[in-house]
Design an enzyme around this catalytic site. Structure first.
Site, short mmCIF file in Angstrom:
data_model
loop_
_atom_site.label_atom_id
_atom_site.label_comp_id
_atom_site.label_asym_id
_atom_site.label_seq_id
_atom_site.Cartn_x
_atom_site.Cartn_y
_atom_site.Cartn_z
N ARG A 66 6.52 -7.06 0.68
CA ARG A 66 6.51 -5.67 1.19
C ARG A 66 7.40 -4.73 0.37
O ARG A 66 8.03 -3.82 0.92
CB ARG A 66 6.95 -5.62 2.66
CG ARG A 66 6.00 -6.31 3.62
CD ARG A 66 4.64 -5.61 3.66
NE ARG A 66 3.78 -6.15 4.70
CZ ARG A 66 2.98 -7.22 4.55
NH1 ARG A 66 2.91 -7.85 3.41
NH2 ARG A 66 2.22 -7.61 5.56
N SER A 72 2.44 -3.44 11.40
CA SER A 72 3.79 -3.99 11.65
C SER A 72 4.81 -2.88 11.42
O SER A 72 4.84 -2.29 10.34
CB SER A 72 4.10 -5.12 10.67
OG SER A 72 3.15 -6.14 10.77
N GLU A 112 9.32 -1.56 8.11
CA GLU A 112 8.32 -1.60 7.04
C GLU A 112 7.74 -0.20 6.87
O GLU A 112 7.48 0.26 5.77
CB GLU A 112 7.20 -2.59 7.39
CG GLU A 112 6.09 -2.54 6.35
CD GLU A 112 4.83 -3.28 6.76
OE1 GLU A 112 4.90 -4.48 7.01
OE2 GLU A 112 3.77 -2.63 6.78
P1 FAD Z 1 0.39 6.06 3.51
O1 FAD Z 1 0.81 5.61 4.85
O2 FAD Z 1 -0.26 7.37 3.40
O3 FAD Z 1 1.64 6.01 2.54
C1 FAD Z 1 2.51 4.89 2.56
C2 FAD Z 1 3.63 5.13 1.52
O4 FAD Z 1 3.08 5.14 0.22
C3 FAD Z 1 4.31 6.49 1.68
O5 FAD Z 1 5.66 6.34 1.30
C4 FAD Z 1 3.57 7.38 0.70
O6 FAD Z 1 4.35 8.49 0.25
C5 FAD Z 1 3.28 6.40 -0.44
N1 FAD Z 1 2.04 6.70 -1.15
C6 FAD Z 1 0.78 6.70 -0.64
N2 FAD Z 1 -0.11 6.93 -1.62
C7 FAD Z 1 0.57 7.06 -2.77
C8 FAD Z 1 0.22 7.31 -4.13
N3 FAD Z 1 -1.04 7.48 -4.53
N4 FAD Z 1 1.22 7.40 -5.06
C9 FAD Z 1 2.53 7.25 -4.69
N5 FAD Z 1 2.92 7.02 -3.43
C10 FAD Z 1 1.97 6.91 -2.47
N6 FAD Z 1 -0.06 -3.51 5.45
C11 FAD Z 1 -0.05 -4.73 4.87
O7 FAD Z 1 0.57 -4.91 3.81
N7 FAD Z 1 -0.71 -5.79 5.43
C12 FAD Z 1 -1.41 -5.68 6.56
O8 FAD Z 1 -2.00 -6.63 7.03
C13 FAD Z 1 -1.45 -4.40 7.20
N8 FAD Z 1 -2.14 -4.24 8.36
C14 FAD Z 1 -2.16 -3.01 8.97
C15 FAD Z 1 -2.87 -2.87 10.17
C16 FAD Z 1 -2.90 -1.65 10.81
C17 FAD Z 1 -3.68 -1.52 12.11
C18 FAD Z 1 -2.23 -0.53 10.26
C19 FAD Z 1 -2.30 0.80 10.93
C20 FAD Z 1 -1.51 -0.66 9.07
C21 FAD Z 1 -1.47 -1.92 8.42
N9 FAD Z 1 -0.76 -2.09 7.22
C22 FAD Z 1 -0.75 -3.32 6.60
C23 FAD Z 1 0.02 -0.99 6.63
C24 FAD Z 1 -0.82 -0.03 5.75
O9 FAD Z 1 -2.18 -0.13 6.04
C25 FAD Z 1 -0.62 -0.27 4.25
O10 FAD Z 1 0.75 -0.15 3.92
C26 FAD Z 1 -1.42 0.70 3.39
O11 FAD Z 1 -1.32 0.33 2.04
C27 FAD Z 1 -0.98 2.17 3.55
O12 FAD Z 1 -1.96 2.99 2.92
P2 FAD Z 1 -2.02 4.55 3.19
O13 FAD Z 1 -2.97 5.14 2.24
O14 FAD Z 1 -2.29 4.79 4.62
O15 FAD Z 1 -0.54 4.97 2.82
N1 EPU Z 2 4.53 -14.33 17.08
C1 EPU Z 2 5.20 -14.40 18.29
N2 EPU Z 2 4.76 -13.61 19.30
C2 EPU Z 2 3.68 -12.80 19.16
C3 EPU Z 2 2.99 -12.72 17.94
C4 EPU Z 2 3.46 -13.51 16.89
O1 EPU Z 2 6.18 -15.13 18.44
O2 EPU Z 2 3.33 -12.12 20.13
C5 EPU Z 2 5.00 -15.21 15.97
C6 EPU Z 2 4.20 -16.50 15.92
O3 EPU Z 2 5.08 -17.53 15.60
C7 EPU Z 2 3.25 -16.26 14.75
C8 EPU Z 2 4.11 -15.39 13.85
O4 EPU Z 2 4.83 -14.54 14.73
O5 EPU Z 2 2.91 -17.46 14.11
C9 EPU Z 2 3.31 -14.56 12.85
O6 EPU Z 2 2.43 -13.69 13.55
P1 EPU Z 2 1.16 -13.05 12.82
O7 EPU Z 2 0.34 -14.11 12.18
O8 EPU Z 2 0.49 -12.15 13.78
O9 EPU Z 2 1.80 -12.23 11.61
P2 EPU Z 2 3.08 -11.33 11.47
O10 EPU Z 2 4.11 -12.08 10.71
O11 EPU Z 2 3.49 -10.74 12.75
C10 EPU Z 2 2.39 -10.46 9.11
C11 EPU Z 2 2.29 -9.12 8.44
C12 EPU Z 2 0.99 -8.43 8.81
C13 EPU Z 2 -0.17 -9.31 8.35
C14 EPU Z 2 -0.05 -10.68 9.03
C15 EPU Z 2 -1.08 -11.64 8.50
C16 EPU Z 2 4.55 -8.37 8.09
C17 EPU Z 2 5.65 -7.44 8.50
N3 EPU Z 2 3.43 -8.30 8.79
O12 EPU Z 2 2.49 -10.19 10.51
O13 EPU Z 2 0.92 -7.18 8.14
O14 EPU Z 2 -1.41 -8.73 8.65
O15 EPU Z 2 1.26 -11.24 8.76
O16 EPU Z 2 -0.74 -12.05 7.22
O17 EPU Z 2 4.72 -9.12 7.13
C18 EPU Z 2 1.52 -4.91 8.28
O18 EPU Z 2 2.22 -5.12 7.29
O19 EPU Z 2 1.40 -3.77 8.80
C19 EPU Z 2 0.78 -6.03 8.86
C20 EPU Z 2 0.02 -5.91 9.94
#
Ligand code: FAD
Ligand code: EPU
Length: 338
Positions: free
Chosen positions: A164, A238, A334
Site C-alpha cells: 500500500r 479498507s 490507508e
Molecule cells: P482517488 O481516490 O481519486 O485518489 C487516490 C490518491 O491518488 C489521492 O491521493 C489522489 O490525489 C492520487 N491520485 C489519483 N489519481 C492520480 C494521478 N493520475 N496522478 C497522481 N496522483 C493521483 N484498494 C486496493 O489496493 N485493493 C483493494 O482491494 C481495494 N478495494 C476497494 C474496495 C472498495 C469498495 C473501495 C471503495 C475502494 C477499494 N480500494 C482498494 C481503494 C481504491 O479503490 C484504490 O486505492 C484505487 O486505486 C483508487 O483509485 P481512484 O481513482 O479512486 O483514486
Molecule cells: N477478519 C476478522 N474479522 C472480520 C473480517 C476479517 O477478524 O470481520 C480477519 C480474518 O482473520 C481474515 C483477515 O481479517 O482472514 C483478512 O480479511 P480479508 O480477507 O477480508 O482482507 P483484509 O486484510 O481485511 C485486505 C486489503 C483489501 C483486499 C483484501 C483481499 C488492506 C488494508 N486491505 O483486506 O483491500 O481487498 O485484503 O486481498 O490490505 C482496500 O485496500 O481498500 C481493500 C479493500
C-alpha cells in the site's frame, strides 16, 4: 480541457460527501497538464488530483484546483512469445482494464478485479488484492512533475513499491500527475490461489484448472459477499492498512488472544489483520451517529447517509485510540485524508 468553477465533488468521492472545490479541471489529453500548470501555477497553488475518489476522505471544501484525467487510451506496445506489454492512460477505469486483460487471456491482474478507481491512481498505493499487487506487472510509470514542470518516466525499481505504498505516496506526494503506466502481462496461465478462501470457492464450483475467467469471477464473487458497493453505501474500502509488526510482538499478543491471525512477511515482521483488531475492540458493525463500521468487514467505514467528513475522521480516530489502548498498535490510515 474543461473547467468548472465552484464544483461539487459529491460524484467524485465514494463516501458521497458533498464538498466543493474552487475549480475542477477535466484533462482530456496528457499534454494539457503542461499548460494547465503554467496557467494556474500549480506548483504553488493548492491542487489535488482525483480519479474516482475511492481512496480519499474529504473533510472540508477544497480551496484549490482539482484535476481529473479523462484520457484513457490503451495501446498494445509489444507482443512477445510469452508476454504482452500494454500502455494504459490514467483516465481508464481500472476494472475495465482488468476485463480487457481477462478477455484477451492475459494474466497478472485478474485477481485485482472489482477494485474501484482509475488507472492513474493504481500505482499510488500499489493496489493489491488476493495475492496480486500491481507492482508485479508494472514496467514503467509516466508522470508530470509539478516541481520542475517536466514529464518523466520511472522504471518500476525507482517507484519503491511496497505494501500500500510507493514513492508517489511518500517522497513525491502531491508532486506528480501520473499520465500512463506500462504493464507486462503474461500469456502463460499463472493462477494465484493462495489467498483466503479462493481455493475453497473454486473447489465448491468443482473447478480444478481455473481459467482466467474462473479466477476473476470467483474473486469478484468473494468481494461482493464481503464489501459494500459504493453505489449503495458510501465507503472507501479498507480505511486502515493492515499493521506490520515485529513477530515477537505478535507472539506476545497471541498469549492473550490465541486466535490472532498472523501472515508472514519475508523478514522478522508479520502482518496482522486490522479487521481482527477492530473486531476485538468490539467495533464490528458499530454505529456512531451517521458513521459505522461495515457489519461484514469492520475495516471498512461506511457513511450511513448524512455523515460529514469530519464525523468519519473522528470515528476513525476513536478506533485508532482504542486499538492503541488495547493492543499498543498504531493503525495507519490507508485512505488519503484531504
Ligand atoms: P482517488 O481516490 O481519486 O485518489 C487516490 C490518491 O491518488 C489521492 O491521493 C489522489 O490525489 C492520487 N491520485 C489519483 N489519481 C492520480 C494521478 N493520475 N496522478 C497522481 N496522483 C493521483 N484498494 C486496493 O489496493 N485493493 C483493494 O482491494 C481495494 N478495494 C476497494 C474496495 C472498495 C469498495 C473501495 C471503495 C475502494 C477499494 N480500494 C482498494 C481503494 C481504491 O479503490 C484504490 O486505492 C484505487 O486505486 C483508487 O483509485 P481512484 O481513482 O479512486 O483514486
Ligand atoms: N477478519 C476478522 N474479522 C472480520 C473480517 C476479517 O477478524 O470481520 C480477519 C480474518 O482473520 C481474515 C483477515 O481479517 O482472514 C483478512 O480479511 P480479508 O480477507 O477480508 O482482507 P483484509 O486484510 O481485511 C485486505 C486489503 C483489501 C483486499 C483484501 C483481499 C488492506 C488494508 N486491505 O483486506 O483491500 O481487498 O485484503 O486481498 O490490505 C482496500 O485496500 O481498500 C481493500 C479493500
Amino acid at each position: 480541457m474543461k473547467i468548472f468553477n465552484d464544483f461539487s465533488l459529491k460524484r467524485f468521492n465514494t463516501f458521497g460527501l458533498n464538498y466543493k472545490c474552487d475549480a475542477f479541471i477535466e484533462v482530456e489529453f496528457a499534454e494539457e497538464i503542461y499548460s494547465i500548470n503554467k496557467m494556474f501555477e500549480l506548483d504553488k497553488a493548492r491542487h489535488l488530483i482525483i480519479g474516482e475518489g475511492s481512496n480519499i476522505l474529504l473533510t472540508k471544501d477544497f480551496e484549490g484546483i482539482v484535476i481529473h484525467p479523462v484520457f484513457n487510451n490503451l495501446k498494445i506496445k509489444t507482443v512477445e512469445k510469452n508476454s504482452v506489454l500494454i500502455e494504459v492512460e490514467a483516465g481508464k477505469n481500472w476494472n475495465d482494464l482488468v476485463q480487457f486483460a481477462v478477455n484477451k487471456n492475459l494474466w497478472g491482474i485478474e485477481n485485482l478485479i472489482s477494485i474501484p478507481g482509475l488507472v492513474g491512481a493504481a500505482p499510488i498505493q500499489n493496489i493489491g488484492a488476493y495475492g496480486q499487487e500491481i507492482k508485479d506487472v508494472i514496467e514503467t510509470v509516466q508522470f508530470f512533475d509539478f516541481d520542475d514542470a517536466l514529464f518523466k518516466v520511472y522504471e518500476k525499481e525507482k517507484c519503491r513499491f511496497d505494501y500500500r505504498s510507493s514513492i508517489f505516496k511518500q517522497e513525491l506526494k502531491n508532486r506528480v500527475f501520473i499520465t500512463s503506466i506500462e504493464l507486462n502481462l503474461s500469456k502463460e496461465p499463472k493462477p494465484i490461489l493462495d489467498y483466503g478462501n479462493v481455493k475453497d470457492e473454486l473447489k465448491k464450483a468443482e473447478i480444478i484448472n481455473p481459467t482466467i475467467e474462473d479466477m476473476s469471477n470467483t474473486i469478484a464473487k468473494i468481494r461482493k459477499s464481503k464489501l459494500p458497493s459504493p453505489e449503495e453505501i458510501g465507503n472507501a474500502g479498507s480505511f486502515f492498512k493492515n499493521p506490520i509488526i515485529f513477530s515477537s510482538k505478535a507472539e506476545e499478543i497471541k498469549k492473550n488472544y490465541p486466535d490472532l491471525p498472523i501472515f508472514k512477511t519475508n523478514n522478522s515482521y508479520v502482518k496482522i489483520p486490522a479487521a481482527w483488531l477492530i473486531e476485538k475492540i468490539g467495533y464490528k458493525g458499530k454505529t456512531k451517529g451517521n458513521v459505522a463500521t461495515y457489519h461484514k468487514q469492520p475495516l471498512v467505514l461506511i457513511n450511513l447517509g448524512n455523515a460529514t467528513g469530519e464525523e468519519i475522521l473522528e470515528f476513525a480516530n476513536e478506533i485508532i485510540v482504542k486499538v492503541k489502548q488495547v493492543f499498543d498498535i498504531l493503525l495507519e490510515t490507508e485512505v488519503n485524508i484531504i
